[in-house]
Design an enzyme around this catalytic site. Structure first.
Site, PDB file in Angstrom:
ATOM      1  N   LEU A   9       0.847  -1.202   0.000  1.00 14.62           N
ATOM      2  CA  LEU A   9       0.000   0.000   0.000  1.00 14.62           C
ATOM      3  C   LEU A   9       0.880   1.250   0.000  1.00 14.62           C
ATOM      4  O   LEU A   9       1.688   1.444   0.910  1.00 14.62           O
ATOM      5  CB  LEU A   9      -0.902   0.013   1.236  1.00 14.62           C
ATOM      6  CG  LEU A   9      -1.747  -1.249   1.457  1.00 14.62           C
ATOM      7  CD1 LEU A   9      -2.684  -1.046   2.639  1.00 14.62           C
ATOM      8  CD2 LEU A   9      -2.531  -1.619   0.201  1.00 14.62           C
ATOM      9  N   ARG A  16       3.196  14.961   6.014  1.00 18.67           N
ATOM     10  CA  ARG A  16       4.186  15.445   6.985  1.00 18.67           C
ATOM     11  C   ARG A  16       5.613  15.501   6.430  1.00 18.67           C
ATOM     12  O   ARG A  16       6.496  16.081   7.046  1.00 18.67           O
ATOM     13  CB  ARG A  16       4.140  14.574   8.255  1.00 18.67           C
ATOM     14  CG  ARG A  16       2.978  14.937   9.160  1.00 18.67           C
ATOM     15  CD  ARG A  16       2.834  13.975  10.306  1.00 18.67           C
ATOM     16  NE  ARG A  16       2.217  12.718   9.883  1.00 18.67           N
ATOM     17  CZ  ARG A  16       2.207  11.603  10.616  1.00 18.67           C
ATOM     18  NH1 ARG A  16       2.786  11.594  11.805  1.00 18.67           N
ATOM     19  NH2 ARG A  16       1.612  10.518  10.166  1.00 18.67           N
ATOM     20  N   GLN A  76      -5.223   3.862  -6.954  1.00 20.54           N
ATOM     21  CA  GLN A  76      -6.368   4.135  -6.090  1.00 20.54           C
ATOM     22  C   GLN A  76      -6.610   5.641  -6.191  1.00 20.54           C
ATOM     23  O   GLN A  76      -5.835   6.432  -5.656  1.00 20.54           O
ATOM     24  CB  GLN A  76      -6.025   3.733  -4.638  1.00 20.54           C
ATOM     25  CG  GLN A  76      -7.170   3.892  -3.671  1.00 20.54           C
ATOM     26  CD  GLN A  76      -6.713   3.783  -2.224  1.00 20.54           C
ATOM     27  OE1 GLN A  76      -5.560   4.046  -1.891  1.00 20.54           O
ATOM     28  NE2 GLN A  76      -7.640   3.412  -1.349  1.00 20.54           N
ATOM     29  N   ASN A 177      -0.224  -3.017  15.810  1.00 25.52           N
ATOM     30  CA  ASN A 177      -0.306  -3.573  14.457  1.00 25.52           C
ATOM     31  C   ASN A 177       0.707  -2.870  13.555  1.00 25.52           C
ATOM     32  O   ASN A 177       0.697  -1.651  13.428  1.00 25.52           O
ATOM     33  CB  ASN A 177      -1.736  -3.339  13.941  1.00 25.52           C
ATOM     34  CG  ASN A 177      -1.882  -3.643  12.464  1.00 25.52           C
ATOM     35  OD1 ASN A 177      -1.169  -4.481  11.935  1.00 25.52           O
ATOM     36  ND2 ASN A 177      -2.824  -2.967  11.809  1.00 25.52           N
ATOM     37  N   ASN A 384      54.534  10.380 -17.158  1.00 23.93           N
ATOM     38  CA  ASN A 384      54.412  11.315 -16.037  1.00 23.93           C
ATOM     39  C   ASN A 384      53.973  12.682 -16.533  1.00 23.93           C
ATOM     40  O   ASN A 384      54.552  13.208 -17.481  1.00 23.93           O
ATOM     41  CB  ASN A 384      55.761  11.445 -15.316  1.00 23.93           C
ATOM     42  CG  ASN A 384      55.595  12.151 -13.979  1.00 23.93           C
ATOM     43  OD1 ASN A 384      55.301  11.536 -12.964  1.00 23.93           O
ATOM     44  ND2 ASN A 384      55.752  13.474 -13.980  1.00 23.93           N
ATOM     45  N   ALA A 387      53.792  18.770 -12.734  1.00 22.26           N
ATOM     46  CA  ALA A 387      52.918  19.566 -11.878  1.00 22.26           C
ATOM     47  C   ALA A 387      52.317  20.741 -12.645  1.00 22.26           C
ATOM     48  O   ALA A 387      52.986  21.360 -13.473  1.00 22.26           O
ATOM     49  CB  ALA A 387      53.708  20.082 -10.684  1.00 22.26           C
ATOM     50  N   ARG A 447      58.178  27.674 -25.414  1.00 20.67           N
ATOM     51  CA  ARG A 447      58.115  28.815 -24.494  1.00 20.67           C
ATOM     52  C   ARG A 447      59.106  29.868 -24.960  1.00 20.67           C
ATOM     53  O   ARG A 447      60.032  29.568 -25.718  1.00 20.67           O
ATOM     54  CB  ARG A 447      58.462  28.368 -23.065  1.00 20.67           C
ATOM     55  CG  ARG A 447      59.886  27.911 -22.927  1.00 20.67           C
ATOM     56  CD  ARG A 447      60.210  27.365 -21.548  1.00 20.67           C
ATOM     57  NE  ARG A 447      61.620  27.043 -21.456  1.00 20.67           N
ATOM     58  CZ  ARG A 447      62.123  26.183 -20.601  1.00 20.67           C
ATOM     59  NH1 ARG A 447      61.337  25.519 -19.759  1.00 20.67           N
ATOM     60  NH2 ARG A 447      63.412  25.971 -20.562  1.00 20.67           N
TER      61      ARG A 447
HETATM   62  C1  UD1 Z   1      -2.519   1.676   9.722  1.00 18.88           C
HETATM   63  C2  UD1 Z   1      -3.331   0.620  10.452  1.00 18.88           C
HETATM   64  C3  UD1 Z   1      -2.910   0.591  11.925  1.00 18.88           C
HETATM   65  C4  UD1 Z   1      -1.420   0.315  12.005  1.00 18.88           C
HETATM   66  C5  UD1 Z   1      -0.648   1.327  11.200  1.00 18.88           C
HETATM   67  C6  UD1 Z   1       0.807   0.923  11.124  1.00 18.88           C
HETATM   68  C7  UD1 Z   1      -5.473   0.637   9.332  1.00 18.88           C
HETATM   69  C8  UD1 Z   1      -6.888   1.051   9.413  1.00 18.88           C
HETATM   70  N1  UD1 Z   1      -4.724   0.964  10.364  1.00 18.88           N
HETATM   71  O1  UD1 Z   1      -2.862   2.915  10.301  1.00 18.88           O
HETATM   72  O2  UD1 Z   1      -3.605  -0.415  12.607  1.00 18.88           O
HETATM   73  O3  UD1 Z   1      -1.003   0.361  13.366  1.00 18.88           O
HETATM   74  O4  UD1 Z   1      -1.136   1.378   9.837  1.00 18.88           O
HETATM   75  O5  UD1 Z   1       1.547   1.924  10.531  1.00 18.88           O
HETATM   76  O6  UD1 Z   1      -5.081   0.005   8.383  1.00 18.88           O
HETATM   77  N2  UD1 Z   1      -2.940   3.711   2.179  1.00 18.88           N
HETATM   78  C9  UD1 Z   1      -3.382   3.551   0.887  1.00 18.88           C
HETATM   79  N3  UD1 Z   1      -4.648   3.931   0.590  1.00 18.88           N
HETATM   80  C10 UD1 Z   1      -5.503   4.448   1.501  1.00 18.88           C
HETATM   81  C11 UD1 Z   1      -5.023   4.603   2.823  1.00 18.88           C
HETATM   82  C12 UD1 Z   1      -3.745   4.225   3.122  1.00 18.88           C
HETATM   83  O7  UD1 Z   1      -2.642   3.097   0.024  1.00 18.88           O
HETATM   84  O8  UD1 Z   1      -6.626   4.761   1.134  1.00 18.88           O
HETATM   85  C13 UD1 Z   1      -1.567   3.302   2.506  1.00 18.88           C
HETATM   86  C14 UD1 Z   1      -0.730   4.452   3.006  1.00 18.88           C
HETATM   87  O9  UD1 Z   1      -0.013   5.052   1.938  1.00 18.88           O
HETATM   88  C15 UD1 Z   1       0.219   3.748   3.955  1.00 18.88           C
HETATM   89  C16 UD1 Z   1      -0.603   2.564   4.474  1.00 18.88           C
HETATM   90  O10 UD1 Z   1      -1.629   2.387   3.553  1.00 18.88           O
HETATM   91  O11 UD1 Z   1       1.351   3.245   3.288  1.00 18.88           O
HETATM   92  C17 UD1 Z   1      -1.154   2.813   5.867  1.00 18.88           C
HETATM   93  O12 UD1 Z   1      -2.019   3.915   5.818  1.00 18.88           O
HETATM   94  P1  UD1 Z   1      -2.070   4.990   6.983  1.00 18.88           P
HETATM   95  O13 UD1 Z   1      -3.035   6.034   6.621  1.00 18.88           O
HETATM   96  O14 UD1 Z   1      -0.706   5.412   7.326  1.00 18.88           O
HETATM   97  O15 UD1 Z   1      -2.674   4.109   8.137  1.00 18.88           O
HETATM   98  P2  UD1 Z   1      -2.481   4.353   9.676  1.00 18.88           P
HETATM   99  O16 UD1 Z   1      -3.498   5.294  10.134  1.00 18.88           O
HETATM  100  O17 UD1 Z   1      -1.073   4.641   9.976  1.00 18.88           O
END
Ligand code: UD1
Ligand code: MG
Length: 496
Positions: A9, A16, A76, A177, A384, A387, A447
């Site tokens: 994902l 940030r 997505q 998680n 060589n 310099a 020279r």
């Molecule tokens: C998610 C987990 C949380 C876990 C944490 C670890 C869920 C609901 N929660 O939270 O339990 O502790 O990761 O870091 O899954 N992303 C997509 N599409 C989306 C949303 C997110 O591709 O629509 C990707 C983000 O780019 C990221 C990852 O999924 O790489 C996690 O998404 P993020 O929004 O960071 O989830 P957290 O709130 O951190």
């Protein structure tokens, strides 16, 4: 156990980071965040690897086509949550006619560059040995704020609750998680459509499938990662630097265990693709980038950056910046040397202090010891360059080549005005401007002859320290005719 598919994902915005570059394209140790995860996933040899892209989709897709062309991307367009992201990845696979029956479906996140193949394998092994329907990679954090918490009943995992949805008691749980999972294909396909967005964030939470699988009687286990750094997610530049430092330490440790001496690991930065033989010594503040390779016995540093360079056995490279350069075995480079693309220093050769070399190939034992610019040249063996010599390769419009043979002695402070050829065994006099070819074995003198005007200082600068010194030395004060020195002395070139 090999996964049938790994879904990474990576659609999130990464606000940030405060960056014009998508978060997963920032890099540490010479590799993008997303490619670190792809490489870790690749070690488990999945049949398919799908990256869900969204924010900066075209840049991320283009990058993956370049570094990992075997990866598929799925866009997505709306970020409706991690559950939604997995659902569109699964439907893209099913639309492509991919059957997922063979192995588990692994879900990872694209911003966790410290994940290792070993940790993934641990998760897959546990998934297999428990015949689980879902296995979650977890870790225990003293400050679990912001993460989803693992809800257990006994040793069994019954669900995951997000920070924003957790009760005060659930917030006290320290097992979190990681966002990385292995699912049996049937379980994820069945449960992914049950997800809704009735939660504090109004998103489709992937984490909800854990509760569904448990309720349906499936086995859900949690594997605690041996090193909590493995799951460190990058959200801002502070975490980017922290992850970079952890990766640096891991890379340095691997090289040290393989027989490389690293005098100061904290100031030594080595990219993932660097190849270093045993018995190489790296001195402080050495940075090795790209596919640089260093052969046995070489000593590099201090204060040296090499980008995509090859360093031969027993070469010594000090205080040098090198890019796409080849340094022969036993050669000596530095201090304060700049080697640019296309430089080749032969075995036992030398590029010394304040020397810049570009697109030039030097043979065995040839040396440019001091204060010189060598550009667009071919230099033979055992030659060589005195310099302060400049290879005058640019006429203001075009670049030209200089050919220097073997056994040549270029005097100090020469200008070799290209295109020009210096034959084997030729000499050039110090201070020469060489504009014409020099035949083999000739001495070229380019020279003006020297004039001495005797008695000039006592006459024209009477009373100065110079005049007094000259008079003490018996210099004549009478006006005399100019004398011209005889034969120019051949060379003052430095052969060191
Ligand atoms: C998610 C987990 C949380 C876990 C944490 C670890 C869920 C609901 N929660 O939270 O339990 O502790 O990761 O870091 O899954 N992303 C997509 N599409 C989306 C949303 C997110 O591709 O629509 C990707 C983000 O780019 C990221 C990852 O999924 O790489 C996690 O998404 P993020 O929004 O960071 O989830 P957290 O709130 O951190
Ligand atoms: Mg996150």
């Amino acid at each position: 156990m090999r996964p049938s598919v790994v879904i990474i994902l990576a659609a999130g915005e990464g606000t940030r980071m405060k960056s014009g570059t998508p978060k997963v394209l920032h890099s540490i140790a010479g590799r993008s965040l997303i490619n670190h995860v792809v490489e870790a996933a690749a070690t488990t040899e999945p049949d398919h690897l799908v990256v869900v892209v969204g924010h900066g989709a075209s840049a991320v897709t283009a990058h993956l086509e370049e570094v990992a062309p075997w990866v598929t991307t799925v866009e997505q367009t709306e970020r409706n949550g991690t559950g939604h992201a997995v659902r569109i990845a699964l439907s893209a696979l099913s639309n492509a006619g991919v059957s997922l029956s063979q192995g588990p479906v692994v879900v990872l996140t694209g911003d966790t560059p410290l994940l290792t193949g070993e940790t993934l394998q641990l998760m897959l092994d546990s998934h297999e040995s428990y015949s689980a329907q879902a296995t979650i990679l977890t870790t225990e954090l003293s400050d679990p704020f912001g993460y989803g918490r693992i809800i257990r009943r006994g040793s069994e995992v019954v669900g995951i609750i997000e920070e924003k949805d957790a009760t005060p008691e659930q917030k006290l749980i320290c097992e979190i998680n990681s966002g990385m999972y292995a699912f049996s294909a049937a379980s994820i396909i069945e449960s992914i459509d049950q997800i809704d967005s009735r939660n504090a964030q109004g998103e489709e939470y992937l984490t909800d499938v854990i509760g569904f699988i448990h309720s349906a009687g499936g086995t859900v286990t949690g594997v605690i990662t041996p090193d909590s750094n493995d799951i460190l997610g990058i959200n801002d530049r502070v975490q980017l630097a922290q992850a970079g430092a952890i990766m640096r330490d891991r890379i340095n440790e691997n090289h040290m265990r393989a027989g490389v001496t690293i005098a100061d690991p904290a100031s030594t930065w080595i990219d993932v693709d660097v190849d270093i033989a045993s018995d190489v010594t790296l001195l402080p503040q050495t940075v090795l980038r790209g596919p640089t390779s260093i052969e046995t016995g070489a000593e590099v540093g201090p204060g040296t950056t090499l980008i995509s360079c090859e360093v031969g056995a027993h070469a010594v490279v000090r205080h040098t910046w090198g890019e796409l350069a080849v340094i022969g075995s036993g050669a000596s480079v530095g201090p304060f040397t700049y080697l640019r693309a296309g430089t080749e220093i032969g075995a036992e050769g030398k590029a010394g202090a304040f020397v810049e070399i570009k697109n030039s190939q030097m043979g065995v034992g040839s040396k440019v010891p001091h204060l010189s610019y060598v550009g667009d040249a071919h230099i033979g063996d055992h030659t060589n360059i005195g310099a302060g010599t400049v290879f005058v390769n640019y006429d203001g419009v075009n670049k030209h080549t200089t050919e220097v043979g073997s056994g040549v002695r270029i005097g100090s402070d020469n200008m070799l005005v290209a295109p020009v050829t210096i034959g084997d065994g030729a000499y050039t006099a110090a201070g020469s401007v060489i504009t014409d070819n020099v035949p083999p074995g000739a001495m070229a003198v380019g020279r003006a002859n020297q004039r001495n005007i005797e008695g000039w200082v006592p006459r024209k600068r009477p009373g100065t320290v110079s005049a007094e010194a000259a008079e003490r030395a018996g210099a004549s004060t009478s006006a005399a005719s100019d004398t011209v020195s005889p034969e120019p002395s051949p060379l003052d070139s430095d052969q060191n």
